[in-house]
Design an enzyme around this catalytic site. Structure first.
Site, mmCIF file in Angstrom:
data_model
loop_
_atom_site.group_PDB
_atom_site.id
_atom_site.type_symbol
_atom_site.label_atom_id
_atom_site.label_comp_id
_atom_site.label_asym_id
_atom_site.label_seq_id
_atom_site.Cartn_x
_atom_site.Cartn_y
_atom_site.Cartn_z
ATOM 1 N N LYS A 1 -33.915 -47.635 -37.252
ATOM 2 C CA LYS A 1 -33.601 -49.094 -36.408
ATOM 3 C C LYS A 1 -34.300 -49.619 -35.005
ATOM 4 O O LYS A 1 -34.886 -48.258 -34.078
ATOM 5 C CB LYS A 1 -31.430 -48.546 -36.171
ATOM 6 N N GLU B 1 -38.468 -42.191 -40.769
ATOM 7 C CA GLU B 1 -37.795 -42.208 -40.328
ATOM 8 C C GLU B 1 -36.661 -41.776 -41.711
ATOM 9 O O GLU B 1 -35.796 -41.612 -41.998
ATOM 10 C CB GLU B 1 -37.046 -42.959 -39.478
ATOM 11 N N LYS C 1 -32.925 -51.890 -39.659
ATOM 12 C CA LYS C 1 -31.761 -52.900 -38.401
ATOM 13 C C LYS C 1 -32.988 -53.820 -37.544
ATOM 14 O O LYS C 1 -33.688 -52.346 -36.882
ATOM 15 C CB LYS C 1 -30.856 -52.058 -38.092
ATOM 16 N N TYR D 1 -22.819 -61.225 -40.196
ATOM 17 C CA TYR D 1 -21.727 -62.116 -39.272
ATOM 18 C C TYR D 1 -21.328 -62.957 -40.574
ATOM 19 O O TYR D 1 -19.823 -63.962 -40.279
ATOM 20 C CB TYR D 1 -21.804 -62.175 -38.213
ATOM 21 N N ARG E 1 -33.012 -48.427 -24.844
ATOM 22 C CA ARG E 1 -32.369 -46.773 -25.644
ATOM 23 C C ARG E 1 -34.180 -46.882 -26.267
ATOM 24 O O ARG E 1 -33.662 -46.011 -27.401
ATOM 25 C CB ARG E 1 -31.681 -47.790 -26.894
ATOM 26 N N SER F 1 -27.271 -59.374 -34.527
ATOM 27 C CA SER F 1 -26.114 -60.516 -33.765
ATOM 28 C C SER F 1 -27.593 -61.494 -32.864
ATOM 29 O O SER F 1 -27.211 -62.294 -32.590
ATOM 30 C CB SER F 1 -25.177 -59.583 -32.483
ATOM 31 N N ARG G 1 -24.067 -56.458 -27.321
ATOM 32 C CA ARG G 1 -23.560 -55.811 -25.657
ATOM 33 C C ARG G 1 -21.911 -56.304 -25.701
ATOM 34 O O ARG G 1 -21.555 -55.732 -24.487
ATOM 35 C CB ARG G 1 -24.884 -56.005 -25.443
HETATM 36 C C1 PBG Z 1 -24.646 -49.326 -31.892
HETATM 37 C C2 PBG Z 1 -25.352 -50.352 -32.272
HETATM 38 C C3 PBG Z 1 -25.959 -51.623 -32.339
HETATM 39 C C4 PBG Z 1 -25.442 -52.396 -33.314
HETATM 40 C C5 PBG Z 1 -24.515 -51.682 -34.388
HETATM 41 N N1 PBG Z 1 -24.876 -50.680 -33.929
HETATM 42 C C6 PBG Z 1 -26.104 -51.276 -30.395
HETATM 43 C C7 PBG Z 1 -27.157 -50.955 -30.255
HETATM 44 O O1 PBG Z 1 -28.252 -50.188 -30.510
HETATM 45 O O2 PBG Z 1 -27.541 -51.244 -29.065
HETATM 46 C C8 PBG Z 1 -25.932 -53.888 -32.979
HETATM 47 C C9 PBG Z 1 -25.531 -54.909 -33.975
HETATM 48 C C10 PBG Z 1 -25.911 -55.974 -33.255
HETATM 49 O O3 PBG Z 1 -26.338 -56.440 -32.444
HETATM 50 O O4 PBG Z 1 -25.410 -57.140 -34.523
HETATM 51 N N2 PBG Z 1 -23.609 -48.137 -32.080
#
Ligand code: PBG
Length: 324
Positions: free
Chosen positions: A197, A234, A249, A314, A218, A275, A207
């Site tokens: 990730k 990982e 991801k 989605y 992060r 997203s 967000r």
């Molecule tokens: C963290 C989490 C995130 C997403 C899924 N789980 C956000 C992040 O790591 O900042 C992002 C999913 C998306 O953007 O569709 N719980």
């Protein structure tokens, strides 16, 4: 030689022959629908940066769980949007917390017909918005977070989840959750690990979707977009720690990692079309700049072609309905 000896166009000459030789397809069973369920609302609320996606109420979400099952989707991935947050994300462990009740609602609606999955992370529940708890200096306390993740896994299992999705990128999270689940007797509760990730700009709209309170970034726990060896490291760690499925991801900017990981692990590989990927397509389509449905189909196909067995998107329900 007067003519080409080989004519690849022969296999493109009709729709029937193209269909016959297509190497990759997208099927409803491979698609997982991420959903947001908000606490204390009476109406679903649209998410401006994610056209077509809403923050559900418990009731509106129930209809979608049933629809997802009727469409034969692979599953749903649930995210909770709590009303109250605190430093340790205690709402995540509360059996009456929004995510735990949403899991129970989903299981009541679909039983074992589709796979009910949950985001296992603290960021939606902490007032600082980080995926873990902080130490006295304000740094993420990796190992203190692992203990909470283990308890959160048990809370989700008690609520009825089939598979938890640890997304916090803490070192050792899969092993910690696996051993917590096993010691509590939840031997068949699975783990879909967000293995690779990345710290990505493409989470921007998410967000808004979860009313994130994050300040800063992060980058001390999510991966650097410059690296791919690290993704393999990982994924191998997660696989050894007991992940049942490993995930990459975001999907599009990281398609190269899918075949890399696919060839090194023996568990299924998932990819999450996030997203920001949705937002780009929806915004361009709303301007009439691209053909929305073709773009969606092409993106999902490309993720499958790269080697992903499972795709979180989605658009899952829409595409499954269209495939019928
Ligand atoms: C963290 C989490 C995130 C997403 C899924 N789980 C956000 C992040 O790591 O900042 C992002 C999913 C998306 O953007 O569709 N719980």
């Amino acid at each position: 030689m007067a003519f080409p000896a080989d004519r690849p166009r022969r296999l493109r000459s009709t729709q029937a022959v193209r269909r016959l030789v297509a190497e990759t397809s997208v099927e409803a069973r491979q698609l997982v629908l991420p959903m947001f369920i908000a606490e204390g609302r009476s109406e679903p609320r649209p998410i401006a940066s994610m056209p077509g996606v809403v923050q559900h109420t418990r009731e509106s979400a129930r209809k979608v769980y049933a629809e997802a099952a009727a469409l034969g989707l692979g599953g749903v991935m649930l995210f909770g949007v709590p009303e109250h947050k605190d430093a340790t994300g205690s709402g995540a462990l509360d059996p009456n917390g929004i995510l735990n009740v949403a899991i129970a609602d989903a299981r009541a609606e679909v039983g074992d017909d589709i796979v009910v999955m949950s985001d296992l992370c603290l960021d939606e529940f902490t007032d600082h918005g980080h995926c873990g708890v902080l130490d006295s200096r304000g740094n993420i306390d990796n190992d203190a977070t692992l203990g909470i993740y283990g308890q959160m896994g048990i809370a989700h299992a008690e609520a009825g989840v089939h598979m938890v999705g640890p997304s916090g990128m803490m070192d050792g999270q899969v092993g910690a959750i696996r051993s917590a689940l096993d010691s509590a007797g939840w031997l068949s509760t699975g783990i879909l690990a967000y293995a690779a990730k990345y710290s990505s700009a493409f989470y921007g709209p998410f967000r808004e979707a979860v009313d994130s309170s994050l300040q800063g970034d992060r980058k001390t726990y999510q991966q650097d977009p410059a690296n791919s060896h690290e993704a393999l490291r990982e994924a191998l760690l997660d696989s050894v720690e007991g992940a049942d499925i490993v995930m990459v991801k975001p999907a599009l900017s990281y398609l190269d990692l899918i075949p890399l990981i696919r060839s090194h692990v023996t568990v299924p590989v998932a990819a999450y079309s996030v997203s920001g990927e949705l937002a780009m397509v929806e915004a361009a389509a709303a301007n009439g700049w691209i053909d929305r449905e073709r773009a969606i189909d092409e993106i999902l196909l490309s993720i499958r072609r790269a080697g992903a067995d499972i795709v979180l998107t989605y658009w899952a329900a829409e595409v499954a309905a269209r495939l019928r």
